[in-house]
Motif scaffolding. Structure first.
Motif, PDB file in Angstrom:
ATOM      1  N   ALA A  41     -12.964  41.912   4.232  1.00  0.00           N
ATOM      2  CA  ALA A  41     -13.690  40.649   4.386  1.00  0.00           C
ATOM      3  C   ALA A  41     -13.931  40.339   5.859  1.00  0.00           C
ATOM      4  O   ALA A  41     -15.015  39.865   6.239  1.00  0.00           O
ATOM      5  CB  ALA A  41     -12.912  39.517   3.721  1.00  0.00           C
ATOM      6  N   THR A  42     -12.943  40.611   6.695  1.00  0.00           N
ATOM      7  CA  THR A  42     -13.092  40.361   8.137  1.00  0.00           C
ATOM      8  C   THR A  42     -14.209  41.219   8.716  1.00  0.00           C
ATOM      9  O   THR A  42     -15.065  40.720   9.460  1.00  0.00           O
ATOM     10  CB  THR A  42     -11.770  40.658   8.861  1.00  0.00           C
ATOM     11  N   LEU A  43     -14.222  42.496   8.387  1.00  0.00           N
ATOM     12  CA  LEU A  43     -15.230  43.397   8.948  1.00  0.00           C
ATOM     13  C   LEU A  43     -16.621  43.070   8.419  1.00  0.00           C
ATOM     14  O   LEU A  43     -17.607  43.142   9.169  1.00  0.00           O
ATOM     15  CB  LEU A  43     -14.866  44.847   8.618  1.00  0.00           C
ATOM     16  N   SER A  44     -16.720  42.701   7.152  1.00  0.00           N
ATOM     17  CA  SER A  44     -18.026  42.387   6.571  1.00  0.00           C
ATOM     18  C   SER A  44     -18.663  41.171   7.238  1.00  0.00           C
ATOM     19  O   SER A  44     -19.891  41.034   7.241  1.00  0.00           O
ATOM     20  CB  SER A  44     -17.891  42.136   5.063  1.00  0.00           C
ATOM     21  N   ALA A  45     -17.838  40.289   7.784  1.00  0.00           N
ATOM     22  CA  ALA A  45     -18.347  39.059   8.381  1.00  0.00           C
ATOM     23  C   ALA A  45     -18.820  39.231   9.821  1.00  0.00           C
ATOM     24  O   ALA A  45     -19.378  38.298  10.401  1.00  0.00           O
ATOM     25  CB  ALA A  45     -17.264  37.980   8.323  1.00  0.00           C
ATOM     26  N   VAL A  46     -18.637  40.406  10.408  1.00  0.00           N
ATOM     27  CA  VAL A  46     -19.004  40.620  11.812  1.00  0.00           C
ATOM     28  C   VAL A  46     -20.510  40.887  11.922  1.00  0.00           C
ATOM     29  O   VAL A  46     -21.014  41.839  11.300  1.00  0.00           O
ATOM     30  CB  VAL A  46     -18.223  41.805  12.403  1.00  0.00           C
ATOM     31  N   PRO A  47     -21.248  40.093  12.679  1.00  0.00           N
ATOM     32  CA  PRO A  47     -22.679  40.357  12.860  1.00  0.00           C
ATOM     33  C   PRO A  47     -22.909  41.732  13.484  1.00  0.00           C
ATOM     34  O   PRO A  47     -22.200  42.126  14.413  1.00  0.00           O
ATOM     35  CB  PRO A  47     -23.127  39.242  13.817  1.00  0.00           C
ATOM     36  N   GLY A  48     -23.867  42.460  12.956  1.00  0.00           N
ATOM     37  CA  GLY A  48     -24.161  43.792  13.449  1.00  0.00           C
ATOM     38  C   GLY A  48     -23.539  44.907  12.649  1.00  0.00           C
ATOM     39  O   GLY A  48     -23.922  46.072  12.806  1.00  0.00           O
ATOM     40  N   VAL A  49     -22.565  44.563  11.789  1.00  0.00           N
ATOM     41  CA  VAL A  49     -21.976  45.559  10.893  1.00  0.00           C
ATOM     42  C   VAL A  49     -22.911  45.766   9.714  1.00  0.00           C
ATOM     43  O   VAL A  49     -23.221  44.826   8.982  1.00  0.00           O
ATOM     44  CB  VAL A  49     -20.585  45.110  10.398  1.00  0.00           C
ATOM     45  N   VAL A  50     -23.371  47.008   9.532  1.00  0.00           N
ATOM     46  CA  VAL A  50     -24.189  47.331   8.365  1.00  0.00           C
ATOM     47  C   VAL A  50     -23.295  47.502   7.148  1.00  0.00           C
ATOM     48  O   VAL A  50     -23.556  46.921   6.094  1.00  0.00           O
ATOM     49  CB  VAL A  50     -25.013  48.609   8.622  1.00  0.00           C
ATOM     50  N   GLU A  51     -22.248  48.283   7.288  1.00  0.00           N
ATOM     51  CA  GLU A  51     -21.264  48.453   6.217  1.00  0.00           C
ATOM     52  C   GLU A  51     -20.039  49.161   6.774  1.00  0.00           C
ATOM     53  O   GLU A  51     -20.133  49.947   7.699  1.00  0.00           O
ATOM     54  CB  GLU A  51     -21.851  49.260   5.059  1.00  0.00           C
ATOM     55  N   HIS A  52     -18.877  48.851   6.177  1.00  0.00           N
ATOM     56  CA  HIS A  52     -17.624  49.519   6.557  1.00  0.00           C
ATOM     57  C   HIS A  52     -17.148  50.404   5.422  1.00  0.00           C
ATOM     58  O   HIS A  52     -17.635  50.310   4.285  1.00  0.00           O
ATOM     59  CB  HIS A  52     -16.554  48.494   6.930  1.00  0.00           C
ATOM     60  N   GLY A  53     -16.182  51.249   5.714  1.00  0.00           N
ATOM     61  CA  GLY A  53     -15.740  52.257   4.770  1.00  0.00           C
ATOM     62  C   GLY A  53     -14.568  51.869   3.898  1.00  0.00           C
ATOM     63  O   GLY A  53     -14.000  52.734   3.230  1.00  0.00           O
ATOM     64  N   LEU A  54     -14.204  50.595   3.848  1.00  0.00           N
ATOM     65  CA  LEU A  54     -13.173  50.148   2.918  1.00  0.00           C
ATOM     66  C   LEU A  54     -13.822  49.818   1.581  1.00  0.00           C
ATOM     67  O   LEU A  54     -14.710  48.962   1.505  1.00  0.00           O
ATOM     68  CB  LEU A  54     -12.450  48.913   3.468  1.00  0.00           C
ATOM     69  N   PHE A  55     -13.393  50.502   0.535  1.00  0.00           N
ATOM     70  CA  PHE A  55     -13.884  50.265  -0.824  1.00  0.00           C
ATOM     71  C   PHE A  55     -12.722  49.672  -1.610  1.00  0.00           C
ATOM     72  O   PHE A  55     -11.782  50.379  -1.964  1.00  0.00           O
ATOM     73  CB  PHE A  55     -14.352  51.565  -1.479  1.00  0.00           C
ATOM     74  N   VAL A  56     -12.780  48.381  -1.861  1.00  0.00           N
ATOM     75  CA  VAL A  56     -11.673  47.668  -2.498  1.00  0.00           C
ATOM     76  C   VAL A  56     -12.145  47.101  -3.835  1.00  0.00           C
ATOM     77  O   VAL A  56     -13.168  46.427  -3.908  1.00  0.00           O
ATOM     78  CB  VAL A  56     -11.158  46.533  -1.591  1.00  0.00           C
ATOM     79  N   GLY A  57     -11.379  47.386  -4.901  1.00  0.00           N
ATOM     80  CA  GLY A  57     -11.705  46.845  -6.215  1.00  0.00           C
ATOM     81  C   GLY A  57     -12.921  47.449  -6.863  1.00  0.00           C
ATOM     82  O   GLY A  57     -13.511  46.856  -7.763  1.00  0.00           O
ATOM     83  N   LEU A  58     -13.325  48.649  -6.444  1.00  0.00           N
ATOM     84  CA  LEU A  58     -14.520  49.288  -6.990  1.00  0.00           C
ATOM     85  C   LEU A  58     -14.200  50.451  -7.924  1.00  0.00           C
ATOM     86  O   LEU A  58     -14.902  50.675  -8.901  1.00  0.00           O
ATOM     87  CB  LEU A  58     -15.425  49.778  -5.860  1.00  0.00           C
ATOM     88  N   ALA A  59     -13.162  51.216  -7.626  1.00  0.00           N
ATOM     89  CA  ALA A  59     -12.869  52.428  -8.388  1.00  0.00           C
ATOM     90  C   ALA A  59     -12.328  52.080  -9.777  1.00  0.00           C
ATOM     91  O   ALA A  59     -11.535  51.143  -9.946  1.00  0.00           O
ATOM     92  CB  ALA A  59     -11.863  53.293  -7.640  1.00  0.00           C
ATOM     93  N   ASP A  60     -12.769  52.825 -10.785  1.00  0.00           N
ATOM     94  CA  ASP A  60     -12.293  52.649 -12.155  1.00  0.00           C
ATOM     95  C   ASP A  60     -11.383  53.780 -12.614  1.00  0.00           C
ATOM     96  O   ASP A  60     -10.496  53.569 -13.439  1.00  0.00           O
ATOM     97  CB  ASP A  60     -13.487  52.574 -13.110  1.00  0.00           C
ATOM     98  N   GLU A  61     -11.600  54.979 -12.090  1.00  0.00           N
ATOM     99  CA  GLU A  61     -10.851  56.136 -12.564  1.00  0.00           C
ATOM    100  C   GLU A  61     -10.787  57.168 -11.443  1.00  0.00           C
ATOM    101  O   GLU A  61     -11.748  57.337 -10.686  1.00  0.00           O
ATOM    102  CB  GLU A  61     -11.551  56.726 -13.790  1.00  0.00           C
ATOM    103  N   LEU A  62      -9.654  57.857 -11.347  1.00  0.00           N
ATOM    104  CA  LEU A  62      -9.429  58.859 -10.316  1.00  0.00           C
ATOM    105  C   LEU A  62      -9.161  60.205 -10.971  1.00  0.00           C
ATOM    106  O   LEU A  62      -8.299  60.318 -11.846  1.00  0.00           O
ATOM    107  CB  LEU A  62      -8.237  58.438  -9.447  1.00  0.00           C
ATOM    108  N   HIS A  63      -9.930  61.226 -10.552  1.00  0.00           N
ATOM    109  CA  HIS A  63      -9.709  62.596 -11.009  1.00  0.00           C
ATOM    110  C   HIS A  63      -9.159  63.393  -9.829  1.00  0.00           C
ATOM    111  O   HIS A  63      -9.869  63.614  -8.842  1.00  0.00           O
ATOM    112  CB  HIS A  63     -11.010  63.221 -11.508  1.00  0.00           C
ATOM    113  N   VAL A  64      -7.898  63.786  -9.924  1.00  0.00           N
ATOM    114  CA  VAL A  64      -7.218  64.507  -8.846  1.00  0.00           C
ATOM    115  C   VAL A  64      -7.092  65.967  -9.260  1.00  0.00           C
ATOM    116  O   VAL A  64      -6.383  66.297 -10.220  1.00  0.00           O
ATOM    117  CB  VAL A  64      -5.828  63.916  -8.557  1.00  0.00           C
ATOM    118  N   GLY A  65      -7.765  66.836  -8.538  1.00  0.00           N
ATOM    119  CA  GLY A  65      -7.762  68.250  -8.877  1.00  0.00           C
ATOM    120  C   GLY A  65      -6.780  69.034  -8.038  1.00  0.00           C
ATOM    121  O   GLY A  65      -6.693  68.861  -6.822  1.00  0.00           O
ATOM    122  N   SER A  66      -6.027  69.906  -8.699  1.00  0.00           N
ATOM    123  CA  SER A  66      -5.145  70.852  -8.016  1.00  0.00           C
ATOM    124  C   SER A  66      -5.649  72.259  -8.295  1.00  0.00           C
ATOM    125  O   SER A  66      -6.673  72.453  -8.946  1.00  0.00           O
ATOM    126  CB  SER A  66      -3.711  70.688  -8.517  1.00  0.00           C
TER     127      SER A  66
END
Length: 232
Positions: A194-219
């Protein structure tokens, strides 16, 4: 800053596992990066076998791969996303992500956020108890200095991402610059987002919070599928 840890076998298994999820008639968000590339190629094999889907790529790289794989493409102007498949630079136990090692996180975020389901593909090297990977921030070129100052005020250490095979900085597909910002351990990724999103001039940051639904972890031998309970 591109992170490429983990085995190719693990990445391939994760990507191929997620590529089995789309059904006929669905629109698929096509992520960027080495693990997402395996998913795109596997989805192309399913299209070749008769699957009827359309893809929305998140970068020039993803578009090229999709075209080579024979996946029909569309845009967010024409369709909504049923399922997005994308990788991550780091995945916390909470399901929060850091993305942007490939510089495509702005487009990745609006495609992934539009999706009914967002599937993250990764190998074990990307997993962490909490996030501490540097957060990429795409900035308007003229705003680089004030955004860097705001990052420092928020406790971060910003570094302009420099191109490897040419003089000067990396330029995104959107024509902007990237700051890789080290914050150390990120105790509250939602608050920092939220702090980074509020900074003028920021197009987008790389924190993705509350978006992922499922994780596939491959070994090398298997794929572990984990639901993300914190997804909104």
């Amino acid at each position: 800053m591109k992170q490429t840890g983990g085995s190719e076998a693990g990445k391939r298994r994760a990507g191929e596992s997620a590529a089995e999820l789309p059904s006929d008639g669905e629109v698929v968000g096509l992520g960027t990066g080495s693990t997402a590339a395996h998913a795109i190629r596997a989805l192309g094999d399913r299209v070749d076998a008769g699957l009827d889907v359309r893809g929305i790529p998140t970068s020039f790289q993803a578009r090229q791969l999709a075209q080579e794989a024979g996946i029909p493409l569309t845009t967010l102007e024409e369709a909504t996303v049923d399922i997005a498949i994308d990788g991550a630079d780091q995945v916390a136990d909470s399901g929060a992500l850091v993305k942007g090692g490939g510089g495509a996180h702005a487009r990745e975020k609006f495609v992934d956020a539009d999706a009914d389901r967002f599937i993250v593909v990764a190998d074990p090297s990307k997993l962490a108890t909490s996030l501490d990977y540097p957060v990429p921030i795409e900035v308007l070129p003229d705003a680089r200095r004030p955004v860097a100052d705001a990052v420092r005020a928020a406790g971060g250490d910003p570094t302009l991402r420099v191109a490897e095979r040419k003089d000067g900085p990396v330029v995104t597909d959107n024509g902007n610059l990237l700051l890789d910002c080290a914050f150390g351990a990120i105790a509250e990724p939602d608050a920092l987002a939220a702090t980074l999103s509020a900074v003028p001039g920021v197009v987008e940051h790389g924190l993705f919070v509350g978006l992922a639904d499922e994780l596939h972890v491959g070994s090398d031998d298997d794929v572990e599928v984990r639901p993300v309970e914190s997804a909104d």
